[in-house]
Design a protein around this motif. Sequence first.
Motif, PDB file in Angstrom:
ATOM      1  N   THR A 277      19.015  40.342  19.514  1.00  0.00           N
ATOM      2  CA  THR A 277      18.450  41.533  18.910  1.00  0.00           C
ATOM      3  C   THR A 277      19.524  42.242  18.095  1.00  0.00           C
ATOM      4  N   ALA A 278      19.082  43.170  17.270  1.00  0.00           N
ATOM      5  CA  ALA A 278      20.019  43.955  16.472  1.00  0.00           C
ATOM      6  C   ALA A 278      20.301  45.319  17.096  1.00  0.00           C
ATOM      7  N   PHE A 279      19.779  45.531  18.300  1.00  0.00           N
ATOM      8  CA  PHE A 279      19.922  46.828  18.947  1.00  0.00           C
ATOM      9  C   PHE A 279      21.390  47.204  19.146  1.00  0.00           C
ATOM     10  N   CYS A 280      22.216  46.223  19.535  1.00  0.00           N
ATOM     11  CA  CYS A 280      23.647  46.474  19.750  1.00  0.00           C
ATOM     12  C   CYS A 280      24.505  45.616  18.826  1.00  0.00           C
ATOM     13  N   ALA A 281      23.944  45.244  17.681  1.00  0.00           N
ATOM     14  CA  ALA A 281      24.671  44.363  16.763  1.00  0.00           C
ATOM     15  C   ALA A 281      25.902  45.022  16.168  1.00  0.00           C
ATOM     16  N   HIS A 282      25.998  46.362  16.299  1.00  0.00           N
ATOM     17  CA  HIS A 282      27.153  47.076  15.757  1.00  0.00           C
ATOM     18  C   HIS A 282      28.434  46.760  16.512  1.00  0.00           C
ATOM     19  N   ASN A 283      28.296  46.189  17.715  1.00  0.00           N
ATOM     20  CA  ASN A 283      29.460  45.923  18.558  1.00  0.00           C
ATOM     21  C   ASN A 283      29.226  44.635  19.341  1.00  0.00           C
ATOM     22  N   LYS A 284      30.130  43.661  19.181  1.00  0.00           N
ATOM     23  CA  LYS A 284      29.943  42.355  19.810  1.00  0.00           C
ATOM     24  C   LYS A 284      29.924  42.460  21.327  1.00  0.00           C
ATOM     25  N   ILE A 285      30.821  43.265  21.887  1.00  0.00           N
ATOM     26  CA  ILE A 285      30.874  43.402  23.343  1.00  0.00           C
ATOM     27  C   ILE A 285      29.581  44.035  23.854  1.00  0.00           C
ATOM     28  N   ALA A 286      29.121  45.068  23.151  1.00  0.00           N
ATOM     29  CA  ALA A 286      27.872  45.718  23.546  1.00  0.00           C
ATOM     30  C   ALA A 286      26.700  44.752  23.428  1.00  0.00           C
ATOM     31  N   ASP A 287      26.711  43.906  22.412  1.00  0.00           N
ATOM     32  CA  ASP A 287      25.654  42.918  22.218  1.00  0.00           C
ATOM     33  C   ASP A 287      25.620  41.931  23.383  1.00  0.00           C
ATOM     34  N   LEU A 288      26.794  41.455  23.790  1.00  0.00           N
ATOM     35  CA  LEU A 288      26.877  40.535  24.929  1.00  0.00           C
ATOM     36  C   LEU A 288      26.437  41.229  26.216  1.00  0.00           C
ATOM     37  N   ALA A 289      26.882  42.469  26.405  1.00  0.00           N
ATOM     38  CA  ALA A 289      26.523  43.206  27.615  1.00  0.00           C
ATOM     39  C   ALA A 289      25.018  43.428  27.694  1.00  0.00           C
ATOM     40  N   PHE A 290      24.407  43.722  26.542  1.00  0.00           N
ATOM     41  CA  PHE A 290      22.965  43.927  26.518  1.00  0.00           C
ATOM     42  C   PHE A 290      22.227  42.639  26.878  1.00  0.00           C
ATOM     43  N   SER A 291      22.723  41.502  26.403  1.00  0.00           N
ATOM     44  CA  SER A 291      22.117  40.209  26.740  1.00  0.00           C
ATOM     45  C   SER A 291      22.239  39.929  28.233  1.00  0.00           C
ATOM     46  N   VAL A 292      23.387  40.263  28.806  1.00  0.00           N
ATOM     47  CA  VAL A 292      23.579  40.069  30.249  1.00  0.00           C
ATOM     48  C   VAL A 292      22.621  40.965  31.035  1.00  0.00           C
ATOM     49  N   ALA A 293      22.447  42.203  30.576  1.00  0.00           N
ATOM     50  CA  ALA A 293      21.515  43.123  31.244  1.00  0.00           C
ATOM     51  C   ALA A 293      20.089  42.573  31.201  1.00  0.00           C
ATOM     52  N   LEU A 294      19.668  42.054  30.044  1.00  0.00           N
ATOM     53  CA  LEU A 294      18.346  41.432  29.956  1.00  0.00           C
ATOM     54  C   LEU A 294      18.266  40.196  30.844  1.00  0.00           C
ATOM     55  N   GLY A 295      19.369  39.437  30.911  1.00  0.00           N
ATOM     56  CA  GLY A 295      19.399  38.266  31.792  1.00  0.00           C
ATOM     57  C   GLY A 295      19.183  38.657  33.241  1.00  0.00           C
ATOM     58  N   ALA A 296      19.721  39.813  33.648  1.00  0.00           N
ATOM     59  CA  ALA A 296      19.501  40.292  35.012  1.00  0.00           C
ATOM     60  C   ALA A 296      18.043  40.673  35.232  1.00  0.00           C
ATOM     61  N   VAL A 297      17.427  41.267  34.212  1.00  0.00           N
ATOM     62  CA  VAL A 297      15.999  41.586  34.300  1.00  0.00           C
ATOM     63  C   VAL A 297      15.197  40.302  34.496  1.00  0.00           C
ATOM     64  N   TYR A 298      15.642  39.219  33.852  1.00  0.00           N
ATOM     65  CA  TYR A 298      14.928  37.943  33.921  1.00  0.00           C
ATOM     66  C   TYR A 298      14.979  37.300  35.303  1.00  0.00           C
ATOM     67  N   LEU A 299      15.775  37.859  36.209  1.00  0.00           N
ATOM     68  CA  LEU A 299      15.703  37.395  37.599  1.00  0.00           C
ATOM     69  C   LEU A 299      14.320  37.673  38.182  1.00  0.00           C
ATOM     70  N   PHE A 300      13.657  38.709  37.682  1.00  0.00           N
ATOM     71  CA  PHE A 300      12.423  39.181  38.304  1.00  0.00           C
ATOM     72  C   PHE A 300      11.200  39.066  37.407  1.00  0.00           C
ATOM     73  N   THR A 301      11.370  39.273  36.119  1.00  0.00           N
ATOM     74  CA  THR A 301      10.229  39.177  35.210  1.00  0.00           C
ATOM     75  C   THR A 301      10.743  38.894  33.811  1.00  0.00           C
ATOM     76  N   TYR A 302       9.809  38.669  32.890  1.00  0.00           N
ATOM     77  CA  TYR A 302      10.190  38.301  31.529  1.00  0.00           C
ATOM     78  C   TYR A 302       9.675  39.331  30.545  1.00  0.00           C
ATOM     79  N   ILE A 303      10.565  39.868  29.723  1.00  0.00           N
ATOM     80  CA  ILE A 303      10.161  40.703  28.598  1.00  0.00           C
ATOM     81  C   ILE A 303      10.777  40.091  27.346  1.00  0.00           C
ATOM     82  N   LEU A 304       9.989  40.041  26.296  1.00  0.00           N
ATOM     83  CA  LEU A 304      10.413  39.389  25.065  1.00  0.00           C
ATOM     84  C   LEU A 304      11.171  40.384  24.197  1.00  0.00           C
ATOM     85  N   PRO A 305      12.440  40.133  23.883  1.00  0.00           N
ATOM     86  CA  PRO A 305      13.232  41.117  23.143  1.00  0.00           C
ATOM     87  C   PRO A 305      12.980  41.137  21.639  1.00  0.00           C
ATOM     88  N   ILE A 306      12.411  40.075  21.076  1.00  0.00           N
ATOM     89  CA  ILE A 306      12.156  40.031  19.644  1.00  0.00           C
ATOM     90  C   ILE A 306      10.781  39.431  19.399  1.00  0.00           C
TER      91      ILE A 306
END
Length: 388
Positions: A277-306
């Motif tokens: 997503t482009a939500f945190c594209a302004h910062n590479k570390i923030a972009d990776l962290a956001f992906s990890v956070a979504l990955g944690a959500v995916y332990l329980f359910t699925y939401i489509l980010p794009i």
Amino acid sequence: MPKTVRDLLDGRSYDEPDRMPDKLTISNLDIFMCAVAIVGHFVDLGVDINIAVRYSLAMMMTEFGWTLAFILVPAFVNTAVSIRMYSQDKQQDSLSNEFTKRKWLRVFILVLQMAPILRFADSLIYAIKSRRAARNKDEASQRLYYKLMLKEDADAALLRIFECFLEAAPQQVLQTSLLLRANQDFAIHQVLSIASSIIGMGWCLAAYQRSIRFAQQNKSNMSWTGTVLQTTWHFLVTLSRIISISMIAFLFPHWTILACAIHILVAAVLIQLFDRTAFCAHNKIADLAFSVALGAVYLFTYILPIEGRTRYRYTVYYTICFLQNIACAVIWYIYGVNEVYFYPLLACTIVPYVVGLTIMVVYYRFFHPKVSKGEFAISFKGDGTEIS
């Protein structure tokens, strides 16, 4: 407000929802839901802090550490996401953030890790202002405040989704696995923590689906029947995932941590490769962290980010999770303790999951809002998009 009600995520923002209802009325239920969301946040937080303090006083530092981690880490994630939202609002000179125009108050609440409260408070304020404008026959102000209410409600719902699957669900896993160890000294407090998390998760999903109803682009608004079916589907699937992980955490805690970490990392990598997503594209570390956070959500359910087709993604995700649940059931059957809760927990790894998926099929077959021919159907914050 972006196309996915902030576009979760392409960096664009608009101050009005994609689709407005015909009647701009604020019901007592709307006011009640906002108020309960605020009160419920404090109750859930208080119950979790209570059990953490009791673990600390009993010198159960491992249990205390994990309980505290599942309170603080999701709060930091929500705070980071909320700050990013406010940054976008500032760039676009948004009219929203009524409650937090007092900058010191916004900083104070964010420091206390209560980011969703800010959005719910603004939503409640705009709802009241819209009702007041309606009584004064001021249609322009009524429409403006109604739009702003929907925007704040949508942002709050996204924050609550992260809170739901990064705090409430993991907290249920932790306290359930500890409860199975039959420590009677903490049983009541553990049950209270589990119950508050379950109620909070159900309310969060209901608020999420309520926001979806008015955030569909090129679709008819979702009916209340569809909202109930979506809430029930996600709740049952999440509940079965929580129980499955809890059982294995009870038997093999360290292996469970490793398995969950692998699941999160694999999901984060796939998000980076295919669903960035482009939500945190302004910062590479923030972009990776956001992906990890979504990955944690995916332990329980699925939401489509794009934007994209949901059918194949849902098929892959739910198949993998179903196989994981079956594996958990087999491990529990072989190594589990033959107590009174043995067979009920075994059934809960499969039955709610199957029922949840059945409800999902019924929803998409009969109650999913239709899309205009040849156009994308985009739902709130990426919960599911497809081409009809």
